[in-house]
Design a protein around this motif. Structure first.
Motif, PDB file in Angstrom:
ATOM      1  N   LEU A  94      -3.738  -6.641 -11.077  1.00 11.90           N
ATOM      2  CA  LEU A  94      -3.054  -5.421 -10.651  1.00 11.90           C
ATOM      3  C   LEU A  94      -1.689  -5.256 -11.321  1.00 11.90           C
ATOM      4  O   LEU A  94      -0.862  -4.446 -10.883  1.00 11.90           O
ATOM      5  N   ALA A  95      -1.457  -6.023 -12.382  1.00 13.67           N
ATOM      6  CA  ALA A  95      -0.188  -5.916 -13.121  1.00 13.67           C
ATOM      7  C   ALA A  95       0.038  -4.470 -13.558  1.00 13.67           C
ATOM      8  O   ALA A  95      -0.891  -3.783 -13.995  1.00 13.67           O
ATOM      9  N   GLY A  96       1.262  -3.993 -13.433  1.00 14.44           N
ATOM     10  CA  GLY A  96       1.600  -2.623 -13.783  1.00 14.44           C
ATOM     11  C   GLY A  96       1.611  -1.682 -12.593  1.00 14.44           C
ATOM     12  O   GLY A  96       2.060  -0.542 -12.713  1.00 14.44           O
ATOM     13  N   ARG A  97       1.107  -2.169 -11.433  1.00 14.47           N
ATOM     14  CA  ARG A  97       1.061  -1.303 -10.246  1.00 14.47           C
ATOM     15  C   ARG A  97       2.088  -1.732  -9.195  1.00 14.47           C
ATOM     16  O   ARG A  97       1.967  -1.397  -8.018  1.00 14.47           O
ATOM     17  N   GLU A  98       3.098  -2.474  -9.645  1.00 13.91           N
ATOM     18  CA  GLU A  98       4.085  -3.001  -8.699  1.00 13.91           C
ATOM     19  C   GLU A  98       4.730  -1.897  -7.862  1.00 13.91           C
ATOM     20  O   GLU A  98       4.918  -2.048  -6.651  1.00 13.91           O
ATOM     21  N   SER A  99       5.062  -0.780  -8.489  1.00 12.01           N
ATOM     22  CA  SER A  99       5.732   0.302  -7.771  1.00 12.01           C
ATOM     23  C   SER A  99       4.839   0.856  -6.662  1.00 12.01           C
ATOM     24  O   SER A  99       5.294   1.060  -5.525  1.00 12.01           O
ATOM     25  N   ASP A 100       3.551   1.068  -6.975  1.00 12.13           N
ATOM     26  CA  ASP A 100       2.608   1.569  -5.963  1.00 12.13           C
ATOM     27  C   ASP A 100       2.470   0.575  -4.808  1.00 12.13           C
ATOM     28  O   ASP A 100       2.449   0.965  -3.625  1.00 12.13           O
ATOM     29  N   LEU A 101       2.370  -0.707  -5.147  1.00  6.43           N
ATOM     30  CA  LEU A 101       2.157  -1.721  -4.121  1.00  6.43           C
ATOM     31  C   LEU A 101       3.372  -1.832  -3.189  1.00  6.43           C
ATOM     32  O   LEU A 101       3.210  -2.025  -1.978  1.00  6.43           O
ATOM     33  N   ARG A 102       4.563  -1.678  -3.754  1.00  8.95           N
ATOM     34  CA  ARG A 102       5.756  -1.748  -2.908  1.00  8.95           C
ATOM     35  C   ARG A 102       5.920  -0.476  -2.069  1.00  8.95           C
ATOM     36  O   ARG A 102       6.437  -0.528  -0.948  1.00  8.95           O
ATOM     37  N   GLU A 103       5.471   0.654  -2.603  1.00  8.48           N
ATOM     38  CA  GLU A 103       5.470   1.876  -1.790  1.00  8.48           C
ATOM     39  C   GLU A 103       4.473   1.737  -0.637  1.00  8.48           C
ATOM     40  O   GLU A 103       4.743   2.161   0.491  1.00  8.48           O
ATOM     41  N   ASP A 104       3.318   1.136  -0.918  1.00  9.47           N
ATOM     42  CA  ASP A 104       2.350   0.848   0.146  1.00  9.47           C
ATOM     43  C   ASP A 104       2.974  -0.052   1.201  1.00  9.47           C
ATOM     44  O   ASP A 104       2.793   0.138   2.410  1.00  9.47           O
ATOM     45  N   ALA A 105       3.716  -1.065   0.741  1.00 14.44           N
ATOM     46  CA  ALA A 105       4.352  -1.996   1.663  1.00 14.44           C
ATOM     47  C   ALA A 105       5.342  -1.276   2.577  1.00 14.44           C
ATOM     48  O   ALA A 105       5.451  -1.595   3.767  1.00 14.44           O
ATOM     49  N   ASP A 106       6.038  -0.283   2.036  1.00 13.89           N
ATOM     50  CA  ASP A 106       6.982   0.464   2.855  1.00 13.89           C
ATOM     51  C   ASP A 106       6.264   1.232   3.957  1.00 13.89           C
ATOM     52  O   ASP A 106       6.751   1.328   5.092  1.00 13.89           O
ATOM     53  N   LEU A 107       5.081   1.757   3.642  1.00 18.41           N
ATOM     54  CA  LEU A 107       4.283   2.446   4.662  1.00 18.41           C
ATOM     55  C   LEU A 107       3.884   1.488   5.774  1.00 18.41           C
ATOM     56  O   LEU A 107       3.921   1.836   6.964  1.00 18.41           O
ATOM     57  N   VAL A 108       3.502   0.282   5.394  1.00 16.09           N
ATOM     58  CA  VAL A 108       3.100  -0.711   6.394  1.00 16.09           C
ATOM     59  C   VAL A 108       4.290  -1.104   7.272  1.00 16.09           C
ATOM     60  O   VAL A 108       4.180  -1.168   8.505  1.00 16.09           O
ATOM     61  N   LEU A 109       5.430  -1.355   6.659  1.00 23.09           N
ATOM     62  CA  LEU A 109       6.611  -1.738   7.438  1.00 23.09           C
ATOM     63  C   LEU A 109       7.051  -0.602   8.362  1.00 23.09           C
ATOM     64  O   LEU A 109       7.513  -0.850   9.479  1.00 23.09           O
ATOM     65  N   SER A 110       6.892   0.641   7.905  1.00 20.32           N
ATOM     66  CA  SER A 110       7.213   1.783   8.774  1.00 20.32           C
ATOM     67  C   SER A 110       6.263   1.824   9.963  1.00 20.32           C
ATOM     68  O   SER A 110       6.666   2.131  11.088  1.00 20.32           O
ATOM     69  N   GLY A 111       4.988   1.486   9.714  1.00 18.27           N
ATOM     70  CA  GLY A 111       4.016   1.415  10.803  1.00 18.27           C
ATOM     71  C   GLY A 111       4.368   0.330  11.800  1.00 18.27           C
ATOM     72  O   GLY A 111       4.243   0.521  13.022  1.00 18.27           O
ATOM     73  N   LEU A 112       4.820  -0.810  11.301  1.00 15.90           N
ATOM     74  CA  LEU A 112       5.240  -1.893  12.194  1.00 15.90           C
ATOM     75  C   LEU A 112       6.429  -1.469  13.046  1.00 15.90           C
ATOM     76  O   LEU A 112       6.501  -1.783  14.247  1.00 15.90           O
ATOM     77  N   GLU A 113       7.356  -0.727  12.447  1.00 21.18           N
ATOM     78  CA  GLU A 113       8.515  -0.258  13.195  1.00 21.18           C
ATOM     79  C   GLU A 113       8.094   0.696  14.304  1.00 21.18           C
ATOM     80  O   GLU A 113       8.692   0.694  15.392  1.00 21.18           O
ATOM     81  N   ARG A 114       7.072   1.488  14.056  1.00 16.64           N
ATOM     82  CA  ARG A 114       6.562   2.379  15.106  1.00 16.64           C
ATOM     83  C   ARG A 114       5.929   1.592  16.245  1.00 16.64           C
ATOM     84  O   ARG A 114       5.811   2.087  17.371  1.00 16.64           O
TER      85      ARG A 114
END
Length: 456
Positions: A214-234
């Motif tokens: 998945l090299a080259g998709r770091e930005s997408d993966l970290r944006e996905d991670a932000d969605l997950v962390l936002s879900g955890l905060e909810r």
């Protein structure tokens, strides 16, 4: 532990059910070609509602395999944690050779103080959206308070809390729409969550890893991670305010990058930042795509086995001193905000946590809780048995003090910090705390001398 009831897989459901009739047993072990399974009273009741199953159906059709087991030498909290993690009410006890020796039931192991966590866990598992997860997770706070009020030790409550929070993280990952499929990345928890020592208001430290493909998709993966962390905060679980989050480049890499990063950190032990970061990542536990996430642990362990790194890390570890005074019992803060009070987190718990972490890396098994790590360090000869007992007792006492302060703040609706006034403690508590801090200081010196005497 209760005796075993056995039946063949080919026996009928009706025949096996009669084994439970009139007794106090609630499960049957089933002989299978490759081992054994288990059929519980719940399985027998469920079979009555299944039109495809009759009393003459073979028992093997309704039993569960493989069976969750616990070694006969494990203690009750470890067995309880197994049940909470797997959401089960029966646990098969095995000997050192893996042979079944008996069965533990939840109702025998503990009373009402552990039934609610299983109900919360079931609610979390059933949730089909983040919106449904929120109420299920919020019920965990009341459960923690009830368990504490019933006298359940703080470390046991924390283990149960951590197990349910693990499941919340897993469910949020599963329920969050992301660009990359959830099964292509591994979410890891760090710090107290990884050690199963979370407090009710602890934030969640996280890391992320993914295949090199998945090299080259770091930005997408970290944006996905932000969605997950936002879900955890909810769901009431906050991300780390100090930046130990899967959204940060420091804590999210491909497997290959993690290997290189940990190699770089551990090959430059003269750098204090490298020691700090390496010690943080040593506390990690994969919750999703576990095989993939375990590569991080293996790379960390491989890199951290060098004598130079372990020696530098030990120096970093014992530099964090317990809050023991020279002329007085305790070293208290002198700043106006906390004048005359003792910081039991940084001056009590933290020196022991760091020692446990170093012992785990030096022993070559960096998983488990602080108590687990101290026990393994003792078994590896890095501590004497008396030193190990003293460290465990100190950790349990100080953890309980900090846990009690947080619960008091929750009940009052206020905020909690880790500072206590020594004079507010009962005389016996105060003496034990003083003796514990002195023991930690003594053991720090002993470990450093013993390690130096081993030579290169």
């Amino acid at each position: 532990m209760r005796p075993l009831l056995w039946a063949d897989a080919g026996a009928s459901i009706g025949t096996a059910a009669r084994l439970l009739d009139g007794g106090d047993d609630s499960c049957v072990l089933v002989r299978l070609p490759g081992g054994f399974g288990i059929a519980t009273d719940h399985d027998f009741r469920a079979s009555l509602a299944d039109d495809s199953v009759s009393r003459e159906t073979a028992l093997g059709a309704i039993c569960s395999a493989p069976v969750v087991t616990v070694n006969e030498h494990a203690d009750a909290p470890a067995a309880l944690l197994q049940m909470i993690e797997h959401g089960i009410h029966h646990l098969v006890v095995t000997t050192d050779t893996g042979d079944p020796a008996g069965v533990l039931r939840l109702v025998d192991l503990a009373s009402a103080d552990v039934r609610d966590p299983l109900l919360v866990r079931a609610s979390v598992r059933r949730a089909r959206s983040i919106e449904e997860l929120g109420p299920a997770t919020s019920a965990l706070g009341e459960t923690v308070l009830e368990m504490a009020e019933l006298g359940t030790p703080a470390l046991q409550v924390s283990g149960v809390l951590s197990a349910v929070r693990d499941l919340v993280v897993q469910r949020v990952v599963e329920l969050t729409p992301t660009a990359a499929p959830a099964d292509e990345v591994s979410w890891l928890v760090l710090g107290s969550a990884a050690r199963r020592e979370a407090l009710p208001r602890s934030d969640v430290d996280t890391a992320l890893t993914w295949p090199d493909s998945l090299a080259g998709r770091e930005s997408d993966l970290r944006e996905d991670a932000d969605l997950v962390l936002s879900g955890l905060e909810r769901c009431g679980l906050s991300r780390c305010p100090d930046g130990a989050n899967a959204t940060e480049p420091l804590f999210s890499h491909s497997v290959g990058e993690w290997r290189e990063v940990t190699r770089r950190w551990t090959h430059h032990p003269e750098s204090q930042s490298a020691l700090l970061l390496a010690s943080i990542v040593a506390d990690n536990r994969a919750l999703t795509s576990v095989d993939l996430g375990s590569d991080l642990m293996r790379s960390m362990l491989d890199a951290a086995r060098s004598r130079a790194f372990l020696s530098a890390l030990l120096g970093f570890t014992v530099a964090v001193k317990p809050a023991r005074g020279i002329l007085r019992d305790f070293a208290v803060d002198h700043a106006s905000a906390h004048r005359g009070r003792l910081d039991i987190k940084h001056g009590g718990l933290w020196p022991i946590v760091l020692l446990g972490r170093w012992l785990a890396l030096a022993a070559g098994v960096p998983t488990g809780s602080t108590v687990d790590r101290i026990i393994r360090g003792t078994q590896a000869g890095l501590l004497t048995s008396d030193e190990g007992d003293d460290l465990v007792a100190a950790f349990e006492l100080i953890f309980q003090l900090r846990f009690d302060r947080e619960l008091a703040a929750i009940r009052s609706g206020g905020s909690a910090d880790s500072h206590i006034a020594p004079a507010s403690l009962e005389p016996l508590q105060r003496r034990f705390l003083r003796d514990s801090l002195h023991a930690v200081s003594r053991i720090q010196t002993s470990i450093r001398k013993a390690w130096a005497s081993r030579g290169p």
